[in-house]
Write a protein that holds these residues in place. Sequence first.
Motif, PDB file in Angstrom:
ATOM      1  N   ASP A  70       0.858  -1.195   0.000  1.00  0.00           N
ATOM      2  CA  ASP A  70       0.000   0.000   0.000  1.00  0.00           C
ATOM      3  C   ASP A  70       0.881   1.228   0.000  1.00  0.00           C
ATOM      4  O   ASP A  70       2.005   1.200   0.464  1.00  0.00           O
ATOM      5  CB  ASP A  70      -1.014  -0.014   1.150  1.00  0.00           C
ATOM      6  N   ASP A  71       0.361   2.290  -0.610  1.00  0.00           N
ATOM      7  CA  ASP A  71       0.976   3.592  -0.417  1.00  0.00           C
ATOM      8  C   ASP A  71      -0.104   4.435   0.235  1.00  0.00           C
ATOM      9  O   ASP A  71      -1.270   4.400  -0.171  1.00  0.00           O
ATOM     10  CB  ASP A  71       1.450   4.215  -1.719  1.00  0.00           C
ATOM     11  N   GLY A  73      -1.008   7.871   3.244  1.00  0.00           N
ATOM     12  CA  GLY A  73      -0.529   9.095   3.875  1.00  0.00           C
ATOM     13  C   GLY A  73      -1.680   9.928   4.370  1.00  0.00           C
ATOM     14  O   GLY A  73      -2.847   9.549   4.248  1.00  0.00           O
ATOM     15  N   TYR A  95       8.148  11.526  14.929  1.00  0.00           N
ATOM     16  CA  TYR A  95       6.769  12.018  14.882  1.00  0.00           C
ATOM     17  C   TYR A  95       6.485  13.249  15.741  1.00  0.00           C
ATOM     18  O   TYR A  95       5.785  14.166  15.273  1.00  0.00           O
ATOM     19  CB  TYR A  95       5.766  10.872  15.070  1.00  0.00           C
ATOM     20  N   ASP A 155      -1.360   8.750  13.789  1.00  0.00           N
ATOM     21  CA  ASP A 155      -2.579   8.385  14.520  1.00  0.00           C
ATOM     22  C   ASP A 155      -2.878   9.278  15.739  1.00  0.00           C
ATOM     23  O   ASP A 155      -4.032   9.654  15.959  1.00  0.00           O
ATOM     24  CB  ASP A 155      -2.545   6.916  14.961  1.00  0.00           C
TER      25      ASP A 155
HETATM   26  P1  IMP Z   1       4.502   4.973   2.723  1.00  0.00           P
HETATM   27  O1  IMP Z   1       5.123   3.825   3.447  1.00  0.00           O
HETATM   28  O2  IMP Z   1       5.385   5.672   1.758  1.00  0.00           O
HETATM   29  O3  IMP Z   1       3.166   4.613   2.143  1.00  0.00           O
HETATM   30  O4  IMP Z   1       4.240   6.081   3.853  1.00  0.00           O
HETATM   31  C1  IMP Z   1       3.097   6.077   4.588  1.00  0.00           C
HETATM   32  C2  IMP Z   1       3.218   7.120   5.700  1.00  0.00           C
HETATM   33  O5  IMP Z   1       1.953   7.758   5.854  1.00  0.00           O
HETATM   34  C3  IMP Z   1       3.523   6.489   7.042  1.00  0.00           C
HETATM   35  O6  IMP Z   1       4.909   6.376   7.265  1.00  0.00           O
HETATM   36  C4  IMP Z   1       2.842   7.445   7.998  1.00  0.00           C
HETATM   37  O7  IMP Z   1       3.639   8.609   8.192  1.00  0.00           O
HETATM   38  C5  IMP Z   1       1.609   7.877   7.212  1.00  0.00           C
HETATM   39  N1  IMP Z   1       0.493   6.929   7.466  1.00  0.00           N
HETATM   40  C6  IMP Z   1      -0.057   6.053   6.571  1.00  0.00           C
HETATM   41  N2  IMP Z   1      -1.035   5.346   7.141  1.00  0.00           N
HETATM   42  C7  IMP Z   1      -1.103   5.745   8.416  1.00  0.00           C
HETATM   43  C8  IMP Z   1      -1.913   5.346   9.517  1.00  0.00           C
HETATM   44  O8  IMP Z   1      -2.740   4.418   9.442  1.00  0.00           O
HETATM   45  N3  IMP Z   1      -1.717   6.001  10.671  1.00  0.00           N
HETATM   46  C9  IMP Z   1      -0.810   7.013  10.808  1.00  0.00           C
HETATM   47  N4  IMP Z   1       0.010   7.398   9.829  1.00  0.00           N
HETATM   48  C10 IMP Z   1      -0.141   6.783   8.626  1.00  0.00           C
END
Ligand code: IMP
Length: 201
Positions: A70-71, A73, A95, A155
Amino acid sequence: MSTPILIATTNRGKQREILEILHGIPFELRTLSEFPGIAEPEETGSTFAANARLKALYYAEHSGLPSVADDSGIEIDALDNGPGVHSARWHGTHYPTKFAAIYRELQARGLPTSPARFVAHATLADRGAILAEAIGIVAGEIAREPRGTHGFGYDPIFYYPPYGCTLGEVDGARKAAVSHRGQAFRQLRARMMADPRLLDR
Ligand code: IMP
């Protein structure tokens, strides 16, 4: 033996949530801890969809297994929908520092809070092909202050009005029931259950 599926994320918070959401499907769930030699791909896409596809295709190619990625944010209205695809690294990876940056940006605009949403694009890929995709979105607002120790990432500052608290204050099951990732992976799960031959080789 059931078909293996790789949960293609190095983010422990995401991995835990995806394993919980997909628990019970008739596929063998594997994680990247079994593939320490695979380097992380560069997330060069400008959309959640592009990055989810890129990661799922990359890990499927390098592991030889069907892979889900998944991607995701957070999009904050007052920050022109940022940090969006840059959520993971925007103002670093610590954070409390990232939260302080958000509150500074809101203050600079004279706002105590802002509508915000979490977005997740989930992709299942195998042998160079995208087999299924799904999107999940959960709407909320930036909390007046961080609260809660559950979950991960943003979160503690994501206030979810129907629960009357942040997603950092609820357990994994309550978060997954409404979260962007819960919605997206339940759709992928339904797709895989409806068509068990989706992953036939
Ligand atoms: P990715 O791994 O490049 O998709 O980055 C996703 C980023 O979005 C995470 O490292 C978090 O900073 C933020 N994120 C995505 N989903 C969540 C969630 O369910 N709770 C809190 N932060 C999230």
